[in-house]
Design a protein around this motif. Sequence first.
Motif, short mmCIF file in Angstrom:
data_model
loop_
_atom_site.label_atom_id
_atom_site.label_comp_id
_atom_site.label_asym_id
_atom_site.label_seq_id
_atom_site.Cartn_x
_atom_site.Cartn_y
_atom_site.Cartn_z
N ALA A 1 104.06 44.30 -10.81
CA ALA A 1 103.18 45.37 -10.37
C ALA A 1 103.20 46.54 -11.34
CB ALA A 1 103.57 45.83 -8.97
N VAL A 2 104.38 46.84 -11.90
CA VAL A 2 104.46 47.89 -12.93
C VAL A 2 103.64 47.49 -14.15
CG1 VAL A 2 105.97 49.15 -14.50
CG2 VAL A 2 106.72 48.69 -12.15
N ALA A 3 103.81 46.24 -14.60
CA ALA A 3 103.04 45.77 -15.75
C ALA A 3 101.54 45.82 -15.48
CB ALA A 3 103.47 44.35 -16.11
N ALA A 4 101.14 45.51 -14.25
CA ALA A 4 99.72 45.57 -13.90
C ALA A 4 99.19 46.99 -14.02
CB ALA A 4 99.51 45.04 -12.48
N GLY A 5 99.96 47.95 -13.54
CA GLY A 5 99.54 49.35 -13.67
C GLY A 5 99.41 49.78 -15.12
N LEU A 6 100.38 49.38 -15.95
CA LEU A 6 100.32 49.71 -17.37
C LEU A 6 99.12 49.04 -18.04
CD1 LEU A 6 104.13 49.36 -18.20
CD2 LEU A 6 102.83 51.49 -17.96
N ALA A 7 98.82 47.80 -17.63
CA ALA A 7 97.67 47.09 -18.19
C ALA A 7 96.37 47.82 -17.86
CB ALA A 7 97.62 45.66 -17.67
N LYS A 8 96.33 48.48 -16.71
CA LYS A 8 95.13 49.22 -16.30
C LYS A 8 95.05 50.60 -16.94
CE LYS A 8 95.90 48.51 -11.84
NZ LYS A 8 95.70 48.47 -10.36
N MET B 1 81.50 42.75 -17.11
CA MET B 1 82.65 43.56 -16.76
C MET B 1 83.91 42.95 -17.36
SD MET B 1 84.23 44.44 -12.99
CE MET B 1 85.08 42.86 -12.85
N SER B 2 84.71 43.78 -18.02
CA SER B 2 85.99 43.30 -18.53
C SER B 2 87.08 43.65 -17.53
CB SER B 2 86.30 43.94 -19.89
OG SER B 2 86.43 45.34 -19.76
N ILE B 3 88.14 42.86 -17.53
CA ILE B 3 89.24 43.07 -16.61
C ILE B 3 90.52 43.18 -17.42
CG2 ILE B 3 89.57 40.57 -16.27
CD1 ILE B 3 90.40 41.22 -13.37
N PRO B 4 91.42 44.09 -17.06
CA PRO B 4 92.70 44.18 -17.78
C PRO B 4 93.47 42.87 -17.66
CG PRO B 4 92.37 46.09 -16.35
CD PRO B 4 91.31 45.10 -16.00
N ILE B 5 94.16 42.51 -18.71
CA ILE B 5 94.91 41.26 -18.74
C ILE B 5 96.40 41.57 -18.90
CG2 ILE B 5 95.30 39.09 -19.97
CD1 ILE B 5 92.37 39.24 -20.88
#
Length: 267
Positions: free
Chosen positions: A218-225, A1-5
């Motif tokens: 948190a915004v950056a996390a959403g964009l990464a996803k 499984m890959s995870i967004p970074i």
Amino acid sequence: MSIPIALTIAGSDSSGGAGIQADLKTFAACGVYGASVITALTAQNTKGVTGIHDVPADFITAQIDAVFSDLDVKAVKIGMVARHEAIEVIAASLDRWSPKHVVLDPVMVATSGDRLLSSDAVDALRTKLFPRCGLITPNLPEAAALLNEAVAESEADIEAQGRRLLALGCPAVLIKGGHGHGPESTDYLIDNNSVIRLAAPRIATSNTHGTGCSLSSAVAAGLAKGDGLETAVRDAKAYISAAIAAADRLDVGRGHGPIHHFHAFDT
């Protein structure tokens, strides 16, 4: 499984409530793997900042290159960059690695009131980083300081300042309303086509240390996803509101305590 970074480029908070530490907690809480580039070390706690030790510009570059040469970074969050030399090398690194999403939180003053950004760095922020970012996230005092204006008091003034910030080269701005007044804390997501009003109940607590750092992360996390900007901002607003609401469940420090980053896991 890959995870967004996602990568945070920011200062370290020795008390763990803001900066790099808050960013990494936020990434983890939002389901994203976090990498970090430290721009400065701060001697800091919930009561204030007692010292700042800047990381040399060439070592900031070395950190960025080490991360991008190995990790598949989907989004970058930029926080505290206290000196124009640091801003210059970060701008050059963004040009070199061309990340898809860049969120800039123009951290100028800590929650305690301590100034974190030198005056000569403010112009470098505007000219070097704004045009290279997809979103900037100033609070009301920061938006005013970036424009050399008084703090906006009305919704019309906030929207007007947002338009003037867009003119500096960034395609979207999120002006945060936590420093405002009234029963709601309202943020404004502004681009050249629309103004989106994001309101949440204002929460009576002094435990707000790291709120701005965590929201931009948190915004950056959403964009990464892979979320679109509006979705990422809405989800980040909801996450931060819940983290502030749960902050008093923690007992950390004697000043402005941290928000509860892992409130969803608190049983």
